[in-house]
Design a protein around this motif. Structure first.
Motif, short mmCIF file in Angstrom:
data_model
loop_
_atom_site.label_atom_id
_atom_site.label_comp_id
_atom_site.label_asym_id
_atom_site.label_seq_id
_atom_site.Cartn_x
_atom_site.Cartn_y
_atom_site.Cartn_z
N PRO A 37 30.39 11.95 18.74
CA PRO A 37 29.94 12.74 17.60
C PRO A 37 29.07 11.97 16.63
O PRO A 37 28.20 12.56 15.96
N ARG A 38 29.27 10.66 16.52
CA ARG A 38 28.48 9.87 15.57
C ARG A 38 27.07 9.59 16.07
O ARG A 38 26.19 9.26 15.28
N PHE A 39 26.88 9.69 17.39
CA PHE A 39 25.59 9.31 17.97
C PHE A 39 24.80 10.50 18.51
O PHE A 39 23.64 10.35 18.88
N GLY A 40 25.46 11.66 18.63
CA GLY A 40 24.78 12.83 19.18
C GLY A 40 24.50 12.69 20.67
O GLY A 40 23.46 13.14 21.17
N ARG A 52 34.84 -3.12 34.50
CA ARG A 52 33.49 -2.75 34.11
C ARG A 52 33.22 -1.31 34.53
O ARG A 52 34.00 -0.70 35.25
N TYR A 53 32.10 -0.77 34.08
CA TYR A 53 31.76 0.60 34.43
C TYR A 53 30.29 0.87 34.21
O TYR A 53 29.58 0.09 33.56
N VAL A 54 29.84 1.98 34.78
CA VAL A 54 28.51 2.52 34.52
C VAL A 54 28.70 3.70 33.58
O VAL A 54 29.55 4.57 33.82
N GLU A 55 27.90 3.73 32.53
CA GLU A 55 27.86 4.88 31.64
C GLU A 55 26.58 5.66 31.91
O GLU A 55 25.48 5.11 31.79
N VAL A 56 26.72 6.91 32.29
CA VAL A 56 25.58 7.81 32.39
C VAL A 56 25.61 8.68 31.14
O VAL A 56 26.63 9.30 30.83
N VAL A 57 24.51 8.71 30.41
CA VAL A 57 24.55 9.29 29.07
C VAL A 57 23.35 10.19 28.83
O VAL A 57 22.25 9.96 29.36
N GLU A 58 23.57 11.25 28.07
CA GLU A 58 22.46 12.12 27.67
C GLU A 58 22.56 12.44 26.19
O GLU A 58 23.64 12.38 25.58
N ASP A 66 19.19 12.29 16.08
CA ASP A 66 17.93 11.90 15.44
C ASP A 66 18.12 10.74 14.48
O ASP A 66 17.17 10.01 14.18
N LYS A 67 19.34 10.57 13.97
CA LYS A 67 19.61 9.54 12.97
C LYS A 67 20.18 8.26 13.57
O LYS A 67 19.88 7.17 13.10
N ALA A 68 21.03 8.39 14.57
CA ALA A 68 21.70 7.23 15.14
C ALA A 68 20.78 6.49 16.10
O ALA A 68 20.18 7.12 16.98
N PRO A 69 20.66 5.18 15.98
CA PRO A 69 19.80 4.43 16.91
C PRO A 69 20.15 4.66 18.38
O PRO A 69 19.26 4.75 19.22
N PHE A 70 21.45 4.77 18.69
CA PHE A 70 21.82 4.98 20.10
C PHE A 70 21.28 6.31 20.60
O PHE A 70 20.74 6.40 21.70
N GLY A 71 21.43 7.35 19.79
CA GLY A 71 20.87 8.65 20.17
C GLY A 71 19.37 8.60 20.35
O GLY A 71 18.82 9.19 21.29
N ASP A 107 30.72 2.24 13.74
CA ASP A 107 31.87 2.78 14.46
C ASP A 107 31.42 3.80 15.49
O ASP A 107 30.49 4.58 15.25
N GLY A 108 32.09 3.78 16.63
CA GLY A 108 31.86 4.79 17.65
C GLY A 108 33.19 5.36 18.11
O GLY A 108 34.22 4.68 18.03
N ASN A 109 33.17 6.59 18.57
CA ASN A 109 34.39 7.19 19.11
C ASN A 109 34.01 8.36 20.01
O ASN A 109 32.92 8.93 19.91
N ARG A 110 34.91 8.68 20.88
CA ARG A 110 34.78 9.90 21.68
C ARG A 110 36.17 10.34 22.10
O ARG A 110 37.12 9.54 22.11
N TYR A 111 36.29 11.61 22.42
CA TYR A 111 37.57 12.14 22.90
C TYR A 111 37.45 12.46 24.38
O TYR A 111 36.55 13.19 24.81
N ARG A 112 38.35 11.90 25.17
CA ARG A 112 38.39 12.24 26.58
C ARG A 112 38.85 13.69 26.73
O ARG A 112 39.44 14.27 25.81
N PRO A 113 38.63 14.31 27.89
CA PRO A 113 39.07 15.69 28.09
C PRO A 113 40.56 15.90 27.85
O PRO A 113 40.97 17.02 27.50
N ASP A 114 41.38 14.85 28.02
CA ASP A 114 42.81 15.01 27.78
C ASP A 114 43.18 14.87 26.31
O ASP A 114 44.36 14.91 25.94
N GLY A 115 42.16 14.69 25.45
CA GLY A 115 42.39 14.60 24.01
C GLY A 115 42.55 13.19 23.47
O GLY A 115 42.60 13.00 22.25
N THR A 116 42.63 12.20 24.35
CA THR A 116 42.77 10.81 23.90
C THR A 116 41.49 10.34 23.22
O THR A 116 40.38 10.53 23.76
N GLU A 117 41.63 9.74 22.06
CA GLU A 117 40.47 9.21 21.35
C GLU A 117 40.24 7.75 21.73
O GLU A 117 41.16 6.94 21.69
N ILE A 118 39.03 7.43 22.10
CA ILE A 118 38.62 6.06 22.38
C ILE A 118 37.72 5.61 21.23
O ILE A 118 36.77 6.31 20.86
#
Length: 211
Positions: A37-40, A52-58, A66-71, A107-118
């Motif tokens: 939500p913070r990065f859009g 390790r992992y691969v992140e595929v992101v859109e 438009d505001k967050a550098p990562f976005g 700060d960054g965060n996301r919620y997995r489909p099971d509701g867990t916040e990372i």
């Protein structure tokens, strides 16, 4: 400091199709990551061995992108056809890097489909935007929730091919790139155009695969 993950910006056919294609190539199961939500942005995770992992992101149609550098970085890469966005190193403490770079982590965060916040903090995306050979830094709030946890695969990252200058990367990290992993090889080639992460080679049970 260690290589944590590599990021791949969605291609023209969108996040899920891109993630499914990459997952099939390297032989892993994609996992829905959720929205940042913070990065859009939102991602799909391809868990690997060696934590390790691969992140595929859109990018999402959201003001935060438009505001967050990562976005901004994800949007620019996807609009240019998608592909490797960059590589990311994990550290235990971002404070020394904040002092050296002269910026505060976000700060960054996301919620997995099971509701867990990372949750995590990240630093250096503006460096990635200005010089895409450079990794950015991440500090995880809870390593037991790292996106690689639960991976049932033997697939590992074997090599990162980077268009750029190893001395530039060493200055950014304050140590040589190959000190960030004992199992990943780094190949630097002279950039013919924009520097950045050109290719990632994976070691799979059926042989090596380069994307």
């Amino acid at each position: 400091m260690r290589v944590d993950h590599v990021s791949y910006a969605a291609e023209h056919d969108g996040l899920q199709a891109t993630a499914d294609r990459l997952a099939k190539l390297i032989g892993v199961d994609p996992v829905d990551g959720g929205i940042h939500p913070r990065f859009g942005t939102r991602n799909v995770i391809l868990p690997l061995a060696h934590e390790r992992y691969v992140e595929v992101v859109e990018v999402l149609d959201h003001p935060a992108s438009d505001k967050a550098p990562f976005g901004q970085a994800v949007r620019a890469r996807s609009e240019n056809g998608g592909g490797w966005l960059g590589w990311v190193v994990a550290v235990d403490d971002l404070a020394p890097f904040e002092a050296r770079i002269g910026r505060q982590a976000v700060d960054g965060n996301r919620y997995r489909p099971d509701g867990t916040e990372i949750r995590w903090r990240q630093l250096g995306v503006k460096g990635l935007i200005s010089d895409p050979q450079l990794p950015f830094f991440v500090q995880w709030a809870d390593l037991s929730l790292h996106p690689s946890v639960g991976a049932r695969t033997q697939v590992t990252i074997d090599n990162l091919q980077i268009a750029g200058d190893p001395d530039r990367v060493r200055d950014w990290l304050d140590l040589p790139a190959d000190h960030t992993s004992s199992v990943i090889d780094f190949t630097f080639v002279a950039p013919h155009g924009t520097p950045g992460l050109l290719a990632v080679t994976f070691d799979t049970p059926t042989g090596k695969v380069t994307v």
